[in-house]
Design an enzyme around this catalytic site. Sequence first.
Site, PDB file in Angstrom:
ATOM      1  CG  ASN A  78      -0.327  -0.170   2.507  1.00 37.48           C
ATOM      2  OD1 ASN A  78       0.767  -0.706   2.619  1.00 37.48           O
ATOM      3  ND2 ASN A  78      -0.976   0.311   3.547  1.00 37.48           N
ATOM      4  N   GLY A  89       2.131  -5.744   7.421  1.00 32.66           N
ATOM      5  CA  GLY A  89       1.244  -6.456   6.493  1.00 32.66           C
ATOM      6  C   GLY A  89      -0.007  -6.904   7.199  1.00 32.66           C
ATOM      7  CD  GLU A  91       3.826  -1.059  13.612  1.00 33.54           C
ATOM      8  OE1 GLU A  91       2.601  -0.856  13.729  1.00 33.54           O
ATOM      9  OE2 GLU A  91       4.638  -0.796  14.521  1.00 33.54           O
ATOM     10  CB  ALA A 115      -3.958 -13.902   8.266  1.00 30.04           C
ATOM     11  CB  THR A 116       0.913 -12.315   6.651  1.00 32.53           C
ATOM     12  OG1 THR A 116      -0.118 -12.232   5.685  1.00 32.53           O
ATOM     13  CG2 THR A 116       2.175 -12.821   6.014  1.00 32.53           C
ATOM     14  CB  CYS A 158      -2.703  -0.217   8.528  1.00 35.92           C
ATOM     15  SG  CYS A 158      -1.267   0.834   8.759  1.00 35.92           S
ATOM     16  CD  GLU A 174       7.791  -0.055  12.196  1.00 32.08           C
ATOM     17  OE1 GLU A 174       6.923   0.561  11.553  1.00 32.08           O
ATOM     18  OE2 GLU A 174       8.517  -0.933  11.701  1.00 32.08           O
TER      19      GLU A 174
HETATM   20  O1  TXE Z   1      -0.555  -8.682   2.917  1.00 34.15           O
HETATM   21  P1  TXE Z   1       0.417  -9.787   3.349  1.00 34.15           P
HETATM   22  P2  TXE Z   1      -1.276  -8.565   1.534  1.00 34.15           P
HETATM   23  C1  TXE Z   1      -3.807  -6.182   5.160  1.00 34.15           C
HETATM   24  C2  TXE Z   1      -5.030  -5.884   4.385  1.00 34.15           C
HETATM   25  C3  TXE Z   1      -4.871  -6.711   3.169  1.00 34.15           C
HETATM   26  C4  TXE Z   1      -4.265  -7.936   3.766  1.00 34.15           C
HETATM   27  C5  TXE Z   1      -3.516  -8.762   2.807  1.00 34.15           C
HETATM   28  O2  TXE Z   1      -6.151  -6.299   5.097  1.00 34.15           O
HETATM   29  O3  TXE Z   1      -6.072  -6.988   2.534  1.00 34.15           O
HETATM   30  O4  TXE Z   1      -3.396  -7.427   4.756  1.00 34.15           O
HETATM   31  O5  TXE Z   1      -2.600  -7.945   2.057  1.00 34.15           O
HETATM   32  C6  TXE Z   1       4.791 -10.990   2.678  1.00 34.15           C
HETATM   33  N1  TXE Z   1       6.165 -15.115   5.407  1.00 34.15           N
HETATM   34  N2  TXE Z   1      -2.718  -5.248   4.963  1.00 34.15           N
HETATM   35  O6  TXE Z   1      -1.660  -9.823   0.867  1.00 34.15           O
HETATM   36  O7  TXE Z   1       0.108 -11.039   2.632  1.00 34.15           O
HETATM   37  C7  TXE Z   1       4.167 -10.493   1.393  1.00 34.15           C
HETATM   38  O8  TXE Z   1       4.816 -11.038   0.260  1.00 34.15           O
HETATM   39  C8  TXE Z   1       6.812 -13.944   5.217  1.00 34.15           C
HETATM   40  C9  TXE Z   1      -2.445  -4.399   6.047  1.00 34.15           C
HETATM   41  O9  TXE Z   1      -0.383  -7.706   0.751  1.00 34.15           O
HETATM   42  O10 TXE Z   1       0.464  -9.765   4.809  1.00 34.15           O
HETATM   43  C10 TXE Z   1       4.353  -8.997   1.538  1.00 34.15           C
HETATM   44  O11 TXE Z   1       5.702  -8.641   1.227  1.00 34.15           O
HETATM   45  N3  TXE Z   1       6.321 -12.951   4.458  1.00 34.15           N
HETATM   46  C11 TXE Z   1      -1.281  -3.578   5.863  1.00 34.15           C
HETATM   47  C12 TXE Z   1       4.099  -8.783   3.025  1.00 34.15           C
HETATM   48  O12 TXE Z   1       4.331 -10.056   3.639  1.00 34.15           O
HETATM   49  C13 TXE Z   1       5.113 -13.120   3.895  1.00 34.15           C
HETATM   50  C14 TXE Z   1      -0.698  -3.360   4.579  1.00 34.15           C
HETATM   51  C15 TXE Z   1       2.660  -8.337   3.357  1.00 34.15           C
HETATM   52  O13 TXE Z   1       1.786  -9.246   2.729  1.00 34.15           O
HETATM   53  C16 TXE Z   1       4.393 -14.320   4.069  1.00 34.15           C
HETATM   54  C17 TXE Z   1      -1.030  -4.330   3.580  1.00 34.15           C
HETATM   55  C18 TXE Z   1       4.969 -15.341   4.866  1.00 34.15           C
HETATM   56  N4  TXE Z   1       4.347 -16.496   5.097  1.00 34.15           N
HETATM   57  C19 TXE Z   1      -2.029  -5.218   3.804  1.00 34.15           C
HETATM   58  N5  TXE Z   1       3.235 -14.196   3.390  1.00 34.15           N
HETATM   59  C20 TXE Z   1      -0.873  -2.614   6.887  1.00 34.15           C
HETATM   60  N6  TXE Z   1      -1.106  -2.891   8.150  1.00 34.15           N
HETATM   61  O14 TXE Z   1      -0.287  -1.605   6.567  1.00 34.15           O
HETATM   62  C21 TXE Z   1       3.221 -12.977   2.816  1.00 34.15           C
HETATM   63  N7  TXE Z   1       4.367 -12.319   3.103  1.00 34.15           N
END
Ligand code: TXE
Length: 478
Positions: free
Chosen positions: A147, A223, A245, A226-227, A279, A458
Amino acid sequence: MKIQNFIGTFVDPNNDQWIDNIDPATGNVISQIPSSQAEDVNLAVEKALFAFSSWRSKSMLERADVLDAIANKIEERLEEFAMAESLDTGKPLSLARTVDIPRAIANFRFFAGAVRHDETGCHMMAQAINYTCRKPIGVVGLITPWNLPLYLLSWKTAPALVMGNTIVAKPSEMTPTTATMLAQVIDEVSHVQDIFHVVHGYGAEAGAAIVEHPQVKAISFTGGTATGRQVAATASSHFKKLSLELGGKNSSIVFADCDFEKTVSGVARAAFLNQGQVCLCGSRILVERSIYVRFINALIEEVSSLTVGDPRNPSTKLGSLISLQHREKVERYINIARGAGGKILCGGDRPSIGQGFEQGAWLSPTLIADLDVNSIPSVEEIFGPVAVVHPFDDEEEAVRIANGVEYGLSGSVWTQDITRAHSVAQRLETGMVWVNTWLCRDLRVPFGGVKASGVGREGGRYSLEFFSDTQNICIHLG
Ligand code: TXE
């Protein structure tokens, strides 16, 4: 065009597998990026580990000078960085030019300045003196989302580098370009080779390999929740330092005594900046019942006037979402809302942007009313241009609704009553609260959330502490 990994130099992935990088505004493939695996990560960690001893032996002030040089280089190439960010994300070029890239530059300058004025502790005893050192950790892993790609990567890179660590970074597979450009800039100005590596690829492969690598001593992750849970499980079993975060479902709480016009535009901005993909976005709008109808009508007018369109057009306020898959996810929430008796006050449809943009991930900014405060669209993070509105009768009810979600990142309170502002702000279960504003950021303050929104803080000294190990030395005075 192929965007390579940056592991000391530009290199292809070991397996020669590539992922299409798509401009979400048009649906066009704009480049390909490596689908890296553990062997690529291993190489990057090996090089980062080798560079660690030279980089840590530089003085803090020399490293601060490198940060300033990075900032200057990005500034020279601001237009190029802004265009790359807009193409990867679909966000308005004007936003990338005025917010994302300037903020990345500010991050490097801020942390350069922070360490120049930093102090460490000294505690005297009758017989001894204690002094406290901050030491770099080693190789750190930075994993960032799509984002705010450079904005968030630089927010981690600057403190990590200035504290003497070397870095293996994995940007989102959907927004790879500015991370690669940053690697090139750092390589040009750092005088020490191999301090910053970028390994592209899917999270479950390249990202997981960074988290699992025994020589990566700390993980800073932004991110989805769940991740974050998976990252935490792996990192904690290796006793790594961890900063998470994660998501948010933040309330904008509007009282009848607010400054009406400013609040309407402030609340609309909080809900829809960056297409609601921040976020911190205030995607639950709680309005005191006595002004509910008037406020919602004014909000509908404000939101309907936000121009959705070609990200490169200067009058565009909202661009496309990050991908067609993400739009599907967001639309699922709109359909759930419809099914639950929600009233779509505006938006809810795919706008027609014109020739060349037919395959883009477009969605109109959407306001939904008449939902239960515990309904799925009201409590889950949608992360798109969708906000729900609810009336409330008194402070107690507003606070109860705001706290009734699993997240605890931020919130905003809109009132002219200073006593109420303090009282409500302090009762919100969030890491951050704004009063009569939103996203007003001082880089020194602690940034982060409670509950499912993350672990750690942070910003300013919090980042400097995270990216270092503290050592106390006690000397007996004899
Ligand atoms: O996030 P991911 P995504 C939220 C928002 C969004 C959802 C999914 O609700 O719809 O998260 O977004 C890496 N081990 N936010 O799919 O999957 C991935 O490649 C290590 C909130 O983009 O969490 C990317 O570089 N790394 C948010 C990063 O993690 C892994 C901002 C984030 O991806 C991994 C964006 C693993 N197992 C989405 N799986 C905020 N809080 O700012 C994925 N990644």
